[in-house]
Design an enzyme around this catalytic site. Structure first.
Site, PDB file in Angstrom:
ATOM      1  N   HIS A   1     -24.560  25.082  39.112  1.00 49.31           N
ATOM      2  CA  HIS A   1     -24.260  25.573  40.455  1.00 49.31           C
ATOM      3  C   HIS A   1     -22.813  25.213  40.772  1.00 49.31           C
ATOM      4  O   HIS A   1     -22.340  24.128  40.432  1.00 49.31           O
ATOM      5  CB  HIS A   1     -25.216  24.913  41.449  1.00 49.31           C
ATOM      6  CG  HIS A   1     -24.872  25.209  42.869  1.00 49.31           C
ATOM      7  ND1 HIS A   1     -24.638  26.493  43.315  1.00 49.31           N
ATOM      8  CD2 HIS A   1     -24.700  24.393  43.942  1.00 49.31           C
ATOM      9  CE1 HIS A   1     -24.343  26.439  44.600  1.00 49.31           C
ATOM     10  NE2 HIS A   1     -24.364  25.184  45.000  1.00 49.31           N
TER      11      HIS A   1
ATOM     12  N   ASN B   1     -18.498  28.302  46.697  1.00 50.72           N
ATOM     13  CA  ASN B   1     -19.943  28.100  46.607  1.00 50.72           C
ATOM     14  C   ASN B   1     -20.655  29.332  47.186  1.00 50.72           C
ATOM     15  O   ASN B   1     -20.619  29.549  48.391  1.00 50.72           O
ATOM     16  CB  ASN B   1     -20.314  26.827  47.381  1.00 50.72           C
ATOM     17  CG  ASN B   1     -21.801  26.524  47.320  1.00 50.72           C
ATOM     18  OD1 ASN B   1     -22.601  27.337  46.868  1.00 50.72           O
ATOM     19  ND2 ASN B   1     -22.171  25.341  47.784  1.00 50.72           N
TER      20      ASN B   1
ATOM     21  N   CYS C   1     -29.179  26.592  47.756  1.00 52.65           N
ATOM     22  CA  CYS C   1     -28.352  26.712  46.541  1.00 52.65           C
ATOM     23  C   CYS C   1     -29.161  26.605  45.247  1.00 52.65           C
ATOM     24  O   CYS C   1     -28.687  27.003  44.189  1.00 52.65           O
ATOM     25  CB  CYS C   1     -27.241  25.669  46.548  1.00 52.65           C
ATOM     26  SG  CYS C   1     -26.117  25.886  47.927  1.00 52.65           S
TER      27      CYS C   1
HETATM   28  N1  COA Z   1      -8.995  20.044  54.940  1.00 51.34           N
HETATM   29  C1  COA Z   1      -8.336  18.888  55.133  1.00 51.34           C
HETATM   30  N2  COA Z   1      -8.951  17.731  55.362  1.00 51.34           N
HETATM   31  C2  COA Z   1     -10.293  17.749  55.403  1.00 51.34           C
HETATM   32  C3  COA Z   1     -11.054  18.922  55.211  1.00 51.34           C
HETATM   33  C4  COA Z   1     -10.335  20.104  54.987  1.00 51.34           C
HETATM   34  N3  COA Z   1     -10.948  21.282  54.783  1.00 51.34           N
HETATM   35  N4  COA Z   1     -12.354  18.633  55.312  1.00 51.34           N
HETATM   36  C5  COA Z   1     -12.445  17.315  55.533  1.00 51.34           C
HETATM   37  N5  COA Z   1     -11.204  16.774  55.604  1.00 51.34           N
HETATM   38  C6  COA Z   1     -10.829  15.384  55.826  1.00 51.34           C
HETATM   39  C7  COA Z   1     -11.889  14.594  56.527  1.00 51.34           C
HETATM   40  O1  COA Z   1     -11.829  14.787  57.930  1.00 51.34           O
HETATM   41  C8  COA Z   1     -11.551  13.176  56.127  1.00 51.34           C
HETATM   42  O2  COA Z   1     -10.505  12.728  56.939  1.00 51.34           O
HETATM   43  P1  COA Z   1     -10.472  11.192  57.435  1.00 51.34           P
HETATM   44  O3  COA Z   1     -10.388  10.371  56.171  1.00 51.34           O
HETATM   45  O4  COA Z   1      -9.241  11.162  58.277  1.00 51.34           O
HETATM   46  O5  COA Z   1     -11.738  10.987  58.178  1.00 51.34           O
HETATM   47  C9  COA Z   1     -11.004  13.339  54.716  1.00 51.34           C
HETATM   48  O6  COA Z   1     -10.637  14.717  54.600  1.00 51.34           O
HETATM   49  C10 COA Z   1     -12.005  12.976  53.639  1.00 51.34           C
HETATM   50  O7  COA Z   1     -13.242  13.601  53.946  1.00 51.34           O
HETATM   51  P2  COA Z   1     -14.496  13.463  53.008  1.00 51.34           P
HETATM   52  O8  COA Z   1     -15.616  14.243  53.562  1.00 51.34           O
HETATM   53  O9  COA Z   1     -14.734  12.007  52.691  1.00 51.34           O
HETATM   54  O10 COA Z   1     -13.908  14.167  51.677  1.00 51.34           O
HETATM   55  P3  COA Z   1     -14.561  14.340  50.280  1.00 51.34           P
HETATM   56  O11 COA Z   1     -13.644  13.881  49.246  1.00 51.34           O
HETATM   57  O12 COA Z   1     -15.980  13.838  50.263  1.00 51.34           O
HETATM   58  O13 COA Z   1     -14.625  15.935  50.151  1.00 51.34           O
HETATM   59  C11 COA Z   1     -16.252  17.693  50.312  1.00 51.34           C
HETATM   60  C12 COA Z   1     -15.372  16.702  51.069  1.00 51.34           C
HETATM   61  C13 COA Z   1     -17.052  18.453  51.329  1.00 51.34           C
HETATM   62  C14 COA Z   1     -15.360  18.610  49.541  1.00 51.34           C
HETATM   63  C15 COA Z   1     -17.158  16.915  49.335  1.00 51.34           C
HETATM   64  O14 COA Z   1     -17.783  15.853  49.989  1.00 51.34           O
HETATM   65  C16 COA Z   1     -18.242  17.781  48.739  1.00 51.34           C
HETATM   66  O15 COA Z   1     -17.971  18.674  47.967  1.00 51.34           O
HETATM   67  N6  COA Z   1     -19.523  17.483  49.061  1.00 51.34           N
HETATM   68  C17 COA Z   1     -20.657  18.138  48.486  1.00 51.34           C
HETATM   69  C18 COA Z   1     -20.655  19.565  48.873  1.00 51.34           C
HETATM   70  C19 COA Z   1     -21.776  20.260  48.298  1.00 51.34           C
HETATM   71  O16 COA Z   1     -22.062  20.148  47.138  1.00 51.34           O
HETATM   72  N7  COA Z   1     -22.416  21.023  49.148  1.00 51.34           N
HETATM   73  C20 COA Z   1     -23.382  21.960  48.837  1.00 51.34           C
HETATM   74  C21 COA Z   1     -24.470  21.462  48.022  1.00 51.34           C
HETATM   75  S1  COA Z   1     -25.155  22.892  47.491  1.00 51.34           S
END
Ligand code: COA
Length: 325
Positions: free
Chosen positions: A252, A282, A116
């Site tokens: 980004h 993304n 990214c």
């Molecule tokens: N739909 C519904 N629920 C989902 C889900 C989806 N698509 N994906 C994950 N969940 C659930 C998880 O299983 C978890 O459930 P649990 O509490 O029962 O275990 C809950 O939602 C919370 O998950 P978590 O990973 O803690 O959520 P979050 O608030 O951190 O959001 C992301 C997840 C991926 C959106 C976030 O962490 C993120 O954006 N991370 C960085 C991504 C990024 O920048 N990546 C690329 C870098 S270039």
């Protein structure tokens, strides 16, 4: 005394595949909801390449649009750098395939792989070539078909990514352009965000998860927010500038919450932040040039404005560029 040479942006272009995949459509594929995706990421839809449409196809359209804006013939390009993690082929590089499409011959062409942060890395490399007098007109492209390395059964990742391409044409100029670039990496975080196999590290099984993106989203999130704030400060300090000197943040586009947290730390309003994540999701290395192109074309970014571009991605890699447009 020799006049200082800058890399000046003379054209930008973007391209998004026609097919749009909405959150509601994703609800039919995995256990997710439009509400969850919007709340946690800000994403409403993403574009997906058509069957047979490749990264180079997207890159070519974005590049032609950048050439048109600049009013420059492809034959004037003397270096092509493509940032991509999803090349058409293992080799030749996508940059060489793009050179063929543009019907130009002989100039150097190579890919940069920094996931990214790829576009910022490529921009930094291009800037070094221009500043040292090696190149005068450089085509820098970020292009991806991430849908091809997405596990459409994994709700942790499949809701986050999209396809697209963005291109920037840089020309050597005595007028300010890129003021500085800053690139970093820390390979220690390999497994927080990766594709487990590749051409040399073969998949352990036929399981799709061996060939698609895996991410520990929560851990990536925390490190991304901290790192992006730090690099913004590093960039301003290197230019003896204050937060108030920045007109536009062009970040980004991974997650709206990451973007707004970074903007807040920079004391920039939401109106000074270019946001496309709701429409594009993304698109990895394409996200920054796509956002830049959109804000230039709709007139928000004007000549003379100071832009802070920044990105964070797998590796981990991260980087920034401060630009006088
Ligand atoms: N739909 C519904 N629920 C989902 C889900 C989806 N698509 N994906 C994950 N969940 C659930 C998880 O299983 C978890 O459930 P649990 O509490 O029962 O275990 C809950 O939602 C919370 O998950 P978590 O990973 O803690 O959520 P979050 O608030 O951190 O959001 C992301 C997840 C991926 C959106 C976030 O962490 C993120 O954006 N991370 C960085 C991504 C990024 O920048 N990546 C690329 C870098 S270039």
């Amino acid at each position: 005394m020799n006049q200082k040479i800058y890399s000046r942006i003379i054209g930008t272009g973007g391209y998004l595949p026609e097919k749009i995949l909405t959150n509601l459509e994703l609800e039919k594929l995995v256990d997710t909801s439009d509400e969850w995706i919007r709340e946690r990421t800000g994403i409403e839809q993403r574009h997906i390449a058509a069957e047979g449409q490749t990264t180079c196809d997207l890159a070519e359209i974005a590049s032609r649009r950048a050439l048109d804006m600049a009013g420059v013939e492809a034959s004037q390009i003397d270096l092509i750098i493509v940032a991509t993690t999803t090349p058409d082929k293992i080799f030749p590089s996508t940059a060489c395939l793009l050179q063929q499409r543009l019907a130009i011959h002989g100039c150097p062409a190579f890919d940069v792989q920094a996931v990214c942060s790829g576009f910022i890395y490529a921009l930094s490399v291009a800037d070094q070539f221009i500043k040292t007098g090696m190149s005068k007109c450089v085509l820098v492209v970020g292009a991806e078909t991430l849908s091809r390395i997405t596990n459409w059964q994994d709700r942790n990742t499949c809701v986050l990514f999209g396809d697209g391409a963005g291109a920037v044409l840089l020309q050597a100029s005595e007028q300010p352009g890129i003021l500085s670039t800053h690139i970093h990496a820390d390979g220690e975080f390999e497994e927080l965000l990766h594709v487990p196999s590749g051409p040399s590290k073969l998949p352990k099984s036929d399981d799709i998860s061996e060939r698609t993106m895996a991410m520990k989203g929560n851990e990536v999130f925390k490190i991304a927010v901290n790192t992006l704030s730090k690099i913004a400060i590093e960039t301003l300090e290197a230019n003896q500038m204050q937060k108030e000197d920045v007109d536009w943040l062009v970040p980004h586009q991974a997650n709206l919450r990451i973007i707004l947290a970074t903007a807040k730390k920079l004391k920039l309003t939401d109106e000074q932040t270019v946001i496309t994540v709701h429409k594009h999701a993304n698109t990895s290395s394409a996200s920054v040039p796509l956002a830049l192109d959109e804000a230039i074309r709709d007139g928000r970014i004007q000549r003379g404005h100071t832009l802070l571009l920044e990105a964070f991605g797998g590796g981990f890699t991260w980087g920034s560029a401060l630009i006088k447009y």
